[in-house]
Design a protein around this motif. Sequence first.
Motif, PDB file in Angstrom:
ATOM      1  N   GLU A 123       0.603  -1.187   0.143  1.00 16.88           N
ATOM      2  CA  GLU A 123       0.118  -0.047  -0.008  1.00 16.88           C
ATOM      3  C   GLU A 123       0.825   1.101  -0.080  1.00 16.88           C
ATOM      4  OE1 GLU A 123      -3.108   1.350   3.112  1.00 16.88           O
ATOM      5  OE2 GLU A 123      -4.256   0.083   1.881  1.00 16.88           O
ATOM      6  N   ASP A 124       2.073   1.240   0.307  1.00 24.78           N
ATOM      7  CA  ASP A 124       2.920   2.267   0.282  1.00 24.78           C
ATOM      8  C   ASP A 124       3.702   2.348  -1.171  1.00 24.78           C
ATOM      9  OD1 ASP A 124       2.597   3.466   2.891  1.00 24.78           O
ATOM     10  OD2 ASP A 124       4.448   2.220   3.813  1.00 24.78           O
ATOM     11  N   GLY A 125       3.478   1.620  -1.824  1.00 26.13           N
ATOM     12  CA  GLY A 125       4.112   1.528  -3.213  1.00 26.13           C
ATOM     13  C   GLY A 125       5.313   0.948  -3.445  1.00 26.13           C
ATOM     14  N   VAL A 126       5.705  -0.008  -2.535  1.00 24.39           N
ATOM     15  CA  VAL A 126       7.125  -0.675  -2.281  1.00 24.39           C
ATOM     16  C   VAL A 126       7.107  -2.221  -2.637  1.00 24.39           C
ATOM     17  CG1 VAL A 126       8.948  -0.894  -0.703  1.00 24.39           C
ATOM     18  CG2 VAL A 126       7.816   1.200  -0.750  1.00 24.39           C
ATOM     19  N   VAL A 127       7.952  -2.606  -3.320  1.00 23.30           N
ATOM     20  CA  VAL A 127       8.049  -4.010  -3.408  1.00 23.30           C
ATOM     21  C   VAL A 127       8.687  -4.482  -2.419  1.00 23.30           C
ATOM     22  CG1 VAL A 127       9.575  -5.740  -5.051  1.00 23.30           C
ATOM     23  CG2 VAL A 127       8.710  -3.278  -6.143  1.00 23.30           C
ATOM     24  N   ARG A 128       8.024  -5.904  -2.105  1.00 19.27           N
ATOM     25  CA  ARG A 128       8.306  -6.744  -0.813  1.00 19.27           C
ATOM     26  C   ARG A 128       9.220  -7.713  -1.219  1.00 19.27           C
ATOM     27  NH1 ARG A 128       2.454  -6.054   0.415  1.00 19.27           N
ATOM     28  NH2 ARG A 128       2.414  -6.947  -1.610  1.00 19.27           N
ATOM     29  N   VAL A 331      -0.283   3.040 -11.234  1.00 18.61           N
ATOM     30  CA  VAL A 331       0.618   2.982  -9.980  1.00 18.61           C
ATOM     31  C   VAL A 331      -0.119   3.035  -8.949  1.00 18.61           C
ATOM     32  CG1 VAL A 331       2.400   4.129  -8.774  1.00 18.61           C
ATOM     33  CG2 VAL A 331       2.692   4.124 -11.160  1.00 18.61           C
ATOM     34  N   LEU A 332      -1.157   3.849  -8.654  1.00 19.18           N
ATOM     35  CA  LEU A 332      -2.066   4.064  -7.472  1.00 19.18           C
ATOM     36  C   LEU A 332      -2.843   2.918  -7.359  1.00 19.18           C
ATOM     37  CD1 LEU A 332      -3.080   7.926  -7.292  1.00 19.18           C
ATOM     38  CD2 LEU A 332      -0.916   6.781  -6.194  1.00 19.18           C
ATOM     39  N   ALA A 333      -3.298   2.568  -8.664  1.00 23.10           N
ATOM     40  CA  ALA A 333      -4.132   1.304  -8.561  1.00 23.10           C
ATOM     41  C   ALA A 333      -3.489   0.095  -8.136  1.00 23.10           C
ATOM     42  CB  ALA A 333      -4.674   0.978 -10.001  1.00 23.10           C
ATOM     43  N   ALA A 334      -2.301  -0.064  -8.718  1.00 21.69           N
ATOM     44  CA  ALA A 334      -1.372  -1.178  -8.109  1.00 21.69           C
ATOM     45  C   ALA A 334      -1.223  -1.146  -6.559  1.00 21.69           C
ATOM     46  CB  ALA A 334       0.057  -1.248  -8.863  1.00 21.69           C
ATOM     47  N   MET A 335      -1.288  -0.047  -6.122  1.00 23.36           N
ATOM     48  CA  MET A 335      -0.835   0.013  -4.633  1.00 23.36           C
ATOM     49  C   MET A 335      -2.408  -0.325  -3.838  1.00 23.36           C
ATOM     50  SD  MET A 335       1.151   3.584  -4.609  1.00 23.36           S
ATOM     51  CE  MET A 335       0.951   4.179  -2.783  1.00 23.36           C
ATOM     52  N   GLY A 336      -3.301  -0.511  -4.644  1.00 24.63           N
ATOM     53  CA  GLY A 336      -4.618  -0.897  -3.904  1.00 24.63           C
ATOM     54  C   GLY A 336      -5.513   0.269  -3.537  1.00 24.63           C
ATOM     55  N   LEU A 337      -5.406   1.577  -3.848  1.00 22.44           N
ATOM     56  CA  LEU A 337      -5.765   2.604  -3.482  1.00 22.44           C
ATOM     57  C   LEU A 337      -7.208   2.876  -3.931  1.00 22.44           C
ATOM     58  CD1 LEU A 337      -2.654   4.981  -3.014  1.00 22.44           C
ATOM     59  CD2 LEU A 337      -3.663   3.302  -1.521  1.00 22.44           C
ATOM     60  N   GLY A 338      -7.641   2.125  -5.092  1.00 28.45           N
ATOM     61  CA  GLY A 338      -8.989   1.987  -5.495  1.00 28.45           C
ATOM     62  C   GLY A 338      -9.058   3.055  -6.613  1.00 28.45           C
ATOM     63  N   GLU A 339     -10.057   3.050  -7.502  1.00 26.97           N
ATOM     64  CA  GLU A 339     -10.470   3.618  -8.824  1.00 26.97           C
ATOM     65  C   GLU A 339     -10.542   5.005  -8.491  1.00 26.97           C
ATOM     66  OE1 GLU A 339      -9.947   1.723 -11.385  1.00 26.97           O
ATOM     67  OE2 GLU A 339     -10.632   3.293 -12.921  1.00 26.97           O
ATOM     68  N   LEU A 340     -11.062   5.339  -7.525  1.00 23.69           N
ATOM     69  CA  LEU A 340     -11.324   6.723  -7.266  1.00 23.69           C
ATOM     70  C   LEU A 340      -9.830   7.700  -7.039  1.00 23.69           C
ATOM     71  CD1 LEU A 340     -13.851   8.707  -7.230  1.00 23.69           C
ATOM     72  CD2 LEU A 340     -13.851   8.333  -4.747  1.00 23.69           C
ATOM     73  N   ARG A 341      -9.302   7.219  -6.123  1.00 26.24           N
ATOM     74  CA  ARG A 341      -8.001   7.822  -6.075  1.00 26.24           C
ATOM     75  C   ARG A 341      -7.230   7.809  -7.158  1.00 26.24           C
ATOM     76  NH1 ARG A 341      -6.411   6.097   0.120  1.00 26.24           N
ATOM     77  NH2 ARG A 341      -4.536   6.762  -0.130  1.00 26.24           N
ATOM     78  N   ALA A 342      -7.218   6.652  -8.060  1.00 29.03           N
ATOM     79  CA  ALA A 342      -6.285   6.594  -9.081  1.00 29.03           C
ATOM     80  C   ALA A 342      -6.751   7.730 -10.333  1.00 29.03           C
ATOM     81  CB  ALA A 342      -6.323   5.177  -9.477  1.00 29.03           C
ATOM     82  N   THR A 343      -7.980   7.954 -10.279  1.00 29.34           N
ATOM     83  CA  THR A 343      -8.504   8.777 -11.234  1.00 29.34           C
ATOM     84  C   THR A 343      -8.627  10.365 -10.739  1.00 29.34           C
ATOM     85  OG1 THR A 343     -10.929   8.226 -10.594  1.00 29.34           O
ATOM     86  CG2 THR A 343      -9.748   7.208 -12.763  1.00 29.34           C
ATOM     87  N   HIS A 344      -8.216  10.467  -9.462  1.00 32.45           N
ATOM     88  CA  HIS A 344      -8.405  11.919  -8.760  1.00 32.45           C
ATOM     89  C   HIS A 344      -7.100  12.304  -8.216  1.00 32.45           C
ATOM     90  CE1 HIS A 344     -12.662  10.834  -9.446  1.00 32.45           C
ATOM     91  NE2 HIS A 344     -13.174  12.078  -9.057  1.00 32.45           N
ATOM     92  N   ALA A 345      -6.065  11.987  -8.889  1.00 32.97           N
ATOM     93  CA  ALA A 345      -4.635  12.209  -8.102  1.00 32.97           C
ATOM     94  C   ALA A 345      -4.077  13.283  -8.785  1.00 32.97           C
ATOM     95  CB  ALA A 345      -3.971  11.035  -8.211  1.00 32.97           C
ATOM     96  N   ILE A 346      -3.304  14.011  -8.212  1.00 36.12           N
ATOM     97  CA  ILE A 346      -2.194  15.031  -8.749  1.00 36.12           C
ATOM     98  C   ILE A 346      -0.920  14.740  -8.181  1.00 36.12           C
ATOM     99  CG2 ILE A 346      -3.868  16.714  -9.432  1.00 36.12           C
ATOM    100  CD1 ILE A 346      -2.721  18.355  -6.939  1.00 36.12           C
ATOM    101  N   ARG A 347       0.369  14.919  -8.762  1.00 30.08           N
ATOM    102  CA  ARG A 347       1.512  14.806  -8.386  1.00 30.08           C
ATOM    103  C   ARG A 347       2.226  16.219  -8.368  1.00 30.08           C
ATOM    104  NH1 ARG A 347       5.940  12.424 -12.431  1.00 30.08           N
ATOM    105  NH2 ARG A 347       5.712  14.321 -13.356  1.00 30.08           N
ATOM    106  N   ILE A 348       2.553  16.396  -6.969  1.00 28.78           N
ATOM    107  CA  ILE A 348       3.456  17.924  -6.748  1.00 28.78           C
ATOM    108  C   ILE A 348       4.832  17.317  -6.832  1.00 28.78           C
ATOM    109  CG2 ILE A 348       3.442  19.726  -5.440  1.00 28.78           C
ATOM    110  CD1 ILE A 348       0.961  18.311  -4.180  1.00 28.78           C
ATOM    111  N   SER A 349       5.703  18.061  -7.613  1.00 32.36           N
ATOM    112  CA  SER A 349       7.161  17.581  -7.692  1.00 32.36           C
ATOM    113  C   SER A 349       7.981  18.748  -7.444  1.00 32.36           C
ATOM    114  CB  SER A 349       7.624  16.682  -8.820  1.00 32.36           C
ATOM    115  OG  SER A 349       7.284  17.137  -9.856  1.00 32.36           O
TER     116      SER A 349
END
Length: 375
Positions: A123-128, A331-349
């Motif tokens: 869920e943190d986006g990290v490979v185990r 990426v967010l979908a693979a983290m299991g964060l759900g469809e809504l978060r995967a389509t409602h995200a922004i990246r600030i860098s």
Amino acid sequence: MIYLDYAATTPLHEEVLEGYYKVLKQYYGNSDSLHEIGRKADRLMKQSRMQVASSLCVKETEIFFTSCASESNNMAIKGYAFANAHKGKHLITTAVEHSSVLETMKQLEEVFGFSITYLPVSEDGVVRLSDLAAAVREDTILVSCMYINNETGAINPIKELAAYVHTHTKAVFHCDCVQALGKYELPLQDVDMATMSAHKIYGLKGCGLLYKREHLPIIALISAGQQEQHLRGGTSNAPAYTMWAKTIRLALDHQREHFAYVKTLHEMLYEAFSNMEGFVINSPQNGSVYILNVSCEQIGSEIMLNALNARGFAVSAQSTCASKGKPHSYVLAAMGLGELRATHAIRISLSHLTTIAEIEQFLQVIKEIYHEYRT
Ligand SMILES: Cc1ncc(COP(=O)(O)O)c(C=O)c1O
């Protein structure tokens, strides 16, 4: 416009621009020509390779200049797969790699008959490590895993993963280090191949690099001449390659101070989004301080990006290479964060060039947008 999209690309450093202009004008020779005009260009390129190798604490014969990190990823993965298919046809990567790795793997599977395993992430986006251990096979020849994820900033335990591969399998380990160069110490002593890009660290676009451990067999994807040890044909882009030395030196010389400063910006953003109505943070708290990914469950990525753009703020929704499609973060979908978060995200860098005032304005504006657009 306030730029908060430094993971997509960075502005050119003034010193790189000046140096490039001079080299372009004065050293136009073909670096493979035998006359003095060509030899001058070749000498500059050689010096640059030496300096890059010394900055990265590797050998100059282990540095290959390319046109971009996407090319380096293709060169490493396909080049190694084609040269070593007789040893096995199984490769392992992760579900959250950059498209230049994922599409390369897809092509190897669909066109060339390789078999690919895509590791899940937490869920943190990290490979185990346990997932990697379960995936390796007798015929695994290569594992490719990114160091820092470009959408979330999640940091993979490369040392641990590569050590497992080296002690338990006959495979080699490739690492996409694009979002780590100039920001975090690179695990080059632990891996067999690593990918970097100049335009993410205030260098030139069209300028990439592959570190490849000496004697590791790969075959050329661009077959032509003797350039890059016969592994990448075509007239060398000597002016661009010459600028790698300055680009990397500038980034590494200031890495610590830039990191410390950007960490304070990241803390400010993290704290603000943790308490902001309507927002949820997708990046792990111990991820890269240069990237923060958040979702506003009431405002889709595209609407949010456009609203921010209209108010003078540049951010991304997902990897810029996929930005022209429907916003959906695999990426967010693979983290299991759900469809809504995967389509409602922004990246600030972020960058050392980002000011505290810019962050304050951004936070103010995003709150205003939320109140205006929420459903
Ligand atoms: C993790 C990662 N790998 C590879 C690339 C590709 O870099 P380039 O634009 O040099 O091809 C990017 C660029 O966004 C990236 O973030």
